[in-house]
Design a protein around this motif. Structure first.
Motif, PDB file in Angstrom:
ATOM      1  N   ILE A 217      -0.487 -18.663 -14.811  1.00  0.00           N
ATOM      2  CA  ILE A 217      -0.274 -17.060 -14.838  1.00  0.00           C
ATOM      3  C   ILE A 217      -0.410 -16.558 -13.294  1.00  0.00           C
ATOM      4  O   ILE A 217      -1.665 -16.570 -12.839  1.00  0.00           O
ATOM      5  N   LEU A 218       0.697 -15.948 -12.939  1.00  0.00           N
ATOM      6  CA  LEU A 218       0.491 -15.426 -11.586  1.00  0.00           C
ATOM      7  C   LEU A 218       0.608 -13.991 -11.445  1.00  0.00           C
ATOM      8  O   LEU A 218       1.763 -13.253 -12.239  1.00  0.00           O
ATOM      9  N   VAL A 219      -0.156 -13.113 -11.033  1.00  0.00           N
ATOM     10  CA  VAL A 219      -0.239 -11.740 -11.091  1.00  0.00           C
ATOM     11  C   VAL A 219      -0.140 -11.185  -9.860  1.00  0.00           C
ATOM     12  O   VAL A 219      -1.228 -11.637  -8.845  1.00  0.00           O
ATOM     13  N   SER A 220       0.667 -10.492  -9.588  1.00  0.00           N
ATOM     14  CA  SER A 220       0.831  -9.920  -7.795  1.00  0.00           C
ATOM     15  C   SER A 220       0.561  -8.241  -8.118  1.00  0.00           C
ATOM     16  O   SER A 220       1.035  -7.680  -9.131  1.00  0.00           O
ATOM     17  N   SER A 221      -0.141  -8.052  -7.105  1.00  0.00           N
ATOM     18  CA  SER A 221      -0.526  -6.720  -6.777  1.00  0.00           C
ATOM     19  C   SER A 221       0.613  -6.091  -6.107  1.00  0.00           C
ATOM     20  O   SER A 221       1.320  -6.337  -5.313  1.00  0.00           O
ATOM     21  N   VAL A 222       0.281  -4.638  -6.096  1.00  0.00           N
ATOM     22  CA  VAL A 222       1.186  -3.466  -5.438  1.00  0.00           C
ATOM     23  C   VAL A 222       1.236  -4.073  -3.912  1.00  0.00           C
ATOM     24  O   VAL A 222       0.202  -3.912  -3.375  1.00  0.00           O
ATOM     25  N   ASP A 223       2.445  -4.185  -3.184  1.00  0.00           N
ATOM     26  CA  ASP A 223       2.243  -4.410  -1.931  1.00  0.00           C
ATOM     27  C   ASP A 223       2.185  -3.066  -1.108  1.00  0.00           C
ATOM     28  O   ASP A 223       3.359  -2.301  -1.208  1.00  0.00           O
ATOM     29  N   PRO A 224       1.144  -2.420  -0.419  1.00  0.00           N
ATOM     30  CA  PRO A 224       1.279  -1.115   0.058  1.00  0.00           C
ATOM     31  C   PRO A 224       2.244  -0.879   0.964  1.00  0.00           C
ATOM     32  O   PRO A 224       2.486   0.420   1.230  1.00  0.00           O
ATOM     33  N   ILE A 225       2.879  -1.784   1.762  1.00  0.00           N
ATOM     34  CA  ILE A 225       3.832  -1.658   2.721  1.00  0.00           C
ATOM     35  C   ILE A 225       5.231  -1.694   2.129  1.00  0.00           C
ATOM     36  O   ILE A 225       6.012  -0.420   2.509  1.00  0.00           O
ATOM     37  N   GLN A 226       5.451  -2.555   1.466  1.00  0.00           N
ATOM     38  CA  GLN A 226       6.758  -2.702   0.667  1.00  0.00           C
ATOM     39  C   GLN A 226       7.253  -1.954  -0.557  1.00  0.00           C
ATOM     40  O   GLN A 226       8.145  -1.319  -0.937  1.00  0.00           O
ATOM     41  N   ASP A 227       6.073  -1.436  -1.133  1.00  0.00           N
ATOM     42  CA  ASP A 227       6.103  -0.732  -2.499  1.00  0.00           C
ATOM     43  C   ASP A 227       5.951   0.682  -2.513  1.00  0.00           C
ATOM     44  O   ASP A 227       5.513   1.088  -1.535  1.00  0.00           O
ATOM     45  N   GLU A 228       6.002   1.519  -3.752  1.00  0.00           N
ATOM     46  CA  GLU A 228       5.813   2.757  -3.543  1.00  0.00           C
ATOM     47  C   GLU A 228       4.399   3.093  -3.541  1.00  0.00           C
ATOM     48  O   GLU A 228       3.345   2.451  -3.848  1.00  0.00           O
ATOM     49  N   ASN A 229       3.976   4.214  -2.415  1.00  0.00           N
ATOM     50  CA  ASN A 229       2.725   4.499  -2.155  1.00  0.00           C
ATOM     51  C   ASN A 229       2.090   5.481  -3.343  1.00  0.00           C
ATOM     52  O   ASN A 229       3.063   6.386  -3.841  1.00  0.00           O
ATOM     53  N   PHE A 230       0.938   5.759  -3.801  1.00  0.00           N
ATOM     54  CA  PHE A 230       0.273   6.643  -4.823  1.00  0.00           C
ATOM     55  C   PHE A 230      -1.198   6.585  -4.713  1.00  0.00           C
ATOM     56  O   PHE A 230      -1.816   5.821  -4.058  1.00  0.00           O
ATOM     57  N   VAL A 231      -1.675   7.638  -5.464  1.00  0.00           N
ATOM     58  CA  VAL A 231      -3.096   7.912  -5.681  1.00  0.00           C
ATOM     59  C   VAL A 231      -3.179   8.145  -7.208  1.00  0.00           C
ATOM     60  O   VAL A 231      -2.662   9.137  -7.607  1.00  0.00           O
ATOM     61  N   SER A 232      -3.688   7.330  -8.060  1.00  0.00           N
ATOM     62  CA  SER A 232      -3.524   7.239  -9.452  1.00  0.00           C
ATOM     63  C   SER A 232      -4.756   6.824 -10.212  1.00  0.00           C
ATOM     64  O   SER A 232      -5.762   6.162  -9.264  1.00  0.00           O
TER      65      SER A 232
END
Length: 768
Positions: A217-232
């Motif tokens: 099982i491979l879980v990938s986190s949001v890439d802060p450079i390539q993906d959408e930025n947010f505060v959630s």
């Protein structure tokens, strides 16, 4: 659309424009997108990671780009600011066409497409699941996949194709996590806000993975450079979650962080107001967890990237039930760090290197039926590795090497039985070096083949001491005690047909160096991790699979069958009769087998979406020292496993989700009868794992309401009810003996411990 532009100098005559194309909805890379510079009529096609590169004259003042793809809306971009180096293009998906269009040509080969029993779960799939205490959940979403069975009360984990929870390789951003759940299986350790995607491989693991016997099982986190930025985040009456992903102005540095904390312990004081005393499990229990995970990305140059990832998490759990004589508490958790370097060495090739550390621990302290027990265990692993990936038209090649060092403390125990105190303290050290190579080839438009091989050199190290029948074996610290070589081959075949249906075949021989030994005589949540040793060989397995899948419009159907043969299976037995025993002598050695069929139907688009999954399987074990080697059902054998999940979007404000699961109960070894012998009550057993717990089933429901806000990008109220009809699912069952009026007058009653009653919650989710 979000764009940041950049140039890279390559001499005096021209400069090269580099960038990446991503999907706005999922954050996934968009491969095979055409990027065209209109003025000069030159262009490029994105690779498997969404990257492209176009070289243009040095004196060009602006670039007029057209980005197109069959599944996305075409974007036209004017680039004038060439001072920045990171260039990201976000594409919007097209609306569905009314009539079906078939694409005859296929994109470049990717090894994961050929393997049967593999699933990709996106962040949007997770968010559609009913929330638990205001949280969507990764593991609960995985359990909606065929062949992945549901949890039992108090025994968290993932059960894949007849395997146990210790036969899964679970990775978060490349960090291996040994225990994937919080709160005895109701939460997973993966923060849903920071999770970008999840890849599941049911036994047929790619060779580059050091996966488990049953799954990876491979879980990938949001890439802060390539993906959408947010505060959630989410704020509820029981749990709180806060996460953010932000990048620097120049696009070279980014951080993703998530923190969660539960407050279930507050239910102890107020649960009596809405739950009957007889079923008030919160009054007798205490629950709490936290986790803190993150990822730092740094891109000093267009082709060079560094990633630092971490995870910290801990659980506290306690039961105090005087009626059944159970007063015990446990804490357990995971710690992991990883540092990775990636270098793009060509248009479709990547060189990467990684160093990581992972650790897990479990502490138990309590009184069970008048017996005191203090039990601690831990495991630490240090790893380094390097890998090269090269993808060309029609084939993909991966190759690399890695090495690991392991330190295992399976037991540090003090046990008091009948005023007799027993102690034990064991430690094992080991190391391994391995190399792998794998490739995928498109033989024809209808046929693709994948093959891989990993070789492992495994070393047991001192200090090691074993007291045999005739001699005492002693090895000093870090001396090699013994060494073995293990090979892991795999072959997969994919057949495609014009009607959009596919058939996959695969065979894999797996080797797992680690055991999770289940405790045969005590109902504890703290099973024992144990690396292979000179007296405990690694687990082995052969897996055969066939899978048929069909896509038709908004619907997906799949069916499959599998068979597995397992070797070197262990059961841990707490032996209280011998004065001195080596730790390795506490295990029964045996073999196993499992087989079954999987059926799945999904609706993946529209206002109403849902999935129905059913698994019919059998998982058995045989141990020569247990009932003369007769086959018996495994502790985690589930004959039937059924899951149904639905999501209905009423309008732009309201969405309703439901999830119902049913699973055949786990197996336990309980006495079939009692007898008096020399003034004592003796147990009479009629078999091993001879008692099956009642079936596990539960209905969860949630509703979310979007709120209008000028401050938040997203504001949602989430209402959820877990275990809607208050099913008292068993945590464990045992027989308690009550003394009667005379010495030979006894009353024997079955006692069941359950943990989680109906639990409503309200939470508020927000995103800036």
């Amino acid at each position: 659309m979000f764009v940041m532009s950049g140039w890279t100098s390559v001499g005096a005559q021209n400069r090269c424009l580099s960038g990446r194309v991503v999907d706005r909805d999922s954050g996934e890379s968009v491969r095979d997108a055409h990027v065209w510079e209109n003025t000069l009529s030159v262009g490029s096609v994105t690779d498997s990671s969404g990257y492209f590169k176009i070289c243009l004259p040095d004196d060009l003042e602006q670039a007029l780009l057209t980005v197109s793809h069959a599944s996305f809306e075409t974007q036209r971009i004017v680039v004038e600011d060439f001072s920045k180096e990171t260039f990201v293009i976000v594409l919007e998906r097209k609306d569905l066409l009314q009539s079906e269009v078939q694409i005859v040509r296929r994109r470049k080969a990717v090894i994961n497409d050929i393997l049967p029993g593999q699933h990709l779960i996106t962040g949007s799939d997770i968010s559609r699941m009913p929330s638990f205490l205001g949280e969507a959940d990764v593991v609960r979403t995985l359990q909606q996949s065929p062949g992945v069975q549901s949890v039992s009360e108090g025994i968290g984990g993932v059960y894949v194709r007849g395997g146990g929870p210790g036969q899964n390789g679970i990775f978060l951003d490349g960090m291996e996590l040994m225990n994937p759940v919080h709160l005895m299986g109701l939460f997973s350790v993966f923060n849903p806000i920071t999770t970008n995607k999840v890849e599941l491989f049911k036994g047929h693991n790619p060779s580059f993975l050091r996966g488990g016997l049953s799954s990876s099982i491979l879980v990938s986190s949001v890439d802060p450079i390539q993906d959408e930025n947010f505060v959630s985040g989410s704020v509820g009456n029981i749990a709180t979650n806060l996460a953010f992903a932000q990048r620097s102005k120049n696009g070279r540095f980014g951080v993703t962080v998530g923190f969660r904390r539960s407050y279930l312990e507050l239910y102890r004081g107020v649960s009596g107001l809405f739950v009957d005393e007889e079923k008030n499990y919160f009054e007798r229990s205490f629950y709490r967890f936290y986790d803190f995970n993150g990822r730092i990305s740094y891109h000093p140059a267009d082709r060079t990237s560094f990633y630092l990832s971490w995870y910290l998490g801990k659980d506290d759990f306690m039961i105090d039930d005087e009626e059944i004589g159970y007063d015990a508490g446990t804490n357990y958790g995971n710690k992991a760090f990883a540092l990775e370097w990636r270098q793009r060495t060509g248009t479709n090739s990547i060189l990467s290197a990684k160093a990581s550390w992972t650790g897990t621990w479990s502490d138990f302290d309590g009184e069970i039926i008048d017996n005191d027990l203090l039990f601690q265990s831990s495991y630490d692993k240090y790893s380094v590795g390097v890998m090269m990936t090269s993808e060309q038209s029609g084939h993909l090649i991966r190759a690399g090497m890695d090495a690991s060092w392991h330190q295992t403390v399976p037991q540090d125990m003090e046990m008091e039985l009948m005023n007799d105190i027993r102690t034990a303290d064991d430690e094992f050290r080991s190391a391994d070096v391995s190399g792998f190579v794998e490739g995928t080839w498109d033989v024809s438009p209808m046929l693709s083949v994948s093959a891989g091989f990993r070789g492992i050199w495994y070393f047991n190290l001192g200090p090691y001491q074993y007291e045999g029948l005739n001699k005492l074996e002693v090895a000093p610290s870090n001396e090699i005690v013994d060494r073995e070589f293990y090979g892991i081959p795999s072959v997969s075949v994919l057949l495609r047909f014009p009607a959009r249906d596919e058939v996959r075949f695969a065979w894999t021989r797996n080797v797992q160096l680690m055991h999770l030994a289940t405790l045969s005589t005590m109902p504890l949540p703290n099973d024992i991790w144990m690396m292979s040793s000179p007296k405990l060989a690694p687990q082995t397995g052969h897996l055969w699979s066939v899978e048929y899948s069909l896509r038709s419009g908004d619907y997906e159907f799949s069916s499959g069958a599998f068979g597995r043969l397992l070797g070197n299976q262990l059961v841990f037995n707490v032996n209280t009769e011998e004065e001195e025993m080596n730790f390795e002598d506490h295990f029964f050695h045996g073999k196993g087998r499992s087989y079954g069929v999987e059926l799945s139907a999904r609706k993946t688009k529209g206002r109403f979406q849902g999935s129905l999954n059913y698994t019919l399987s059998r998982s058995e074990r045989s141990f020569p020292d247990i009932f003369s080697g007769e086959w018996f059902p495994d502790k985690f054998d589930r004959t039937h496993d059924l899951s149904l999940s639905t999501s209905f979007r009423v309008n732009d404000r309201w969405t309703f989700n439901t999830s119902w699961i049913y699973a055949t109960g786990n197996n336990m070894t309980l006495p079939a009868g009692r007898m008096w012998m020399m003034g004592s009550v003796m147990n009479d057993y009629a078999g091993y794992n001879n008692f099956r717990l009642p079936a596990y089933h539960r209905l969860d429901m949630s509703a979310s309401m979007k709120l209008d806000s000028d401050i938040f990008r997203e504001s949602v109220l989430d209402f959820s009810i877990i275990n809607v009809y208050n099913r008292a699912n068993p945590y464990f069952v045992f027989y308690r003996v009550y003394q009667g009026d005379s010495n030979y007058d006894i009353d024997i009653r079955a006692a069941q411990v359950s943990l989680f009653p109906v639990m409503p919650s309200v939470s508020w989710k927000f995103k800036f």
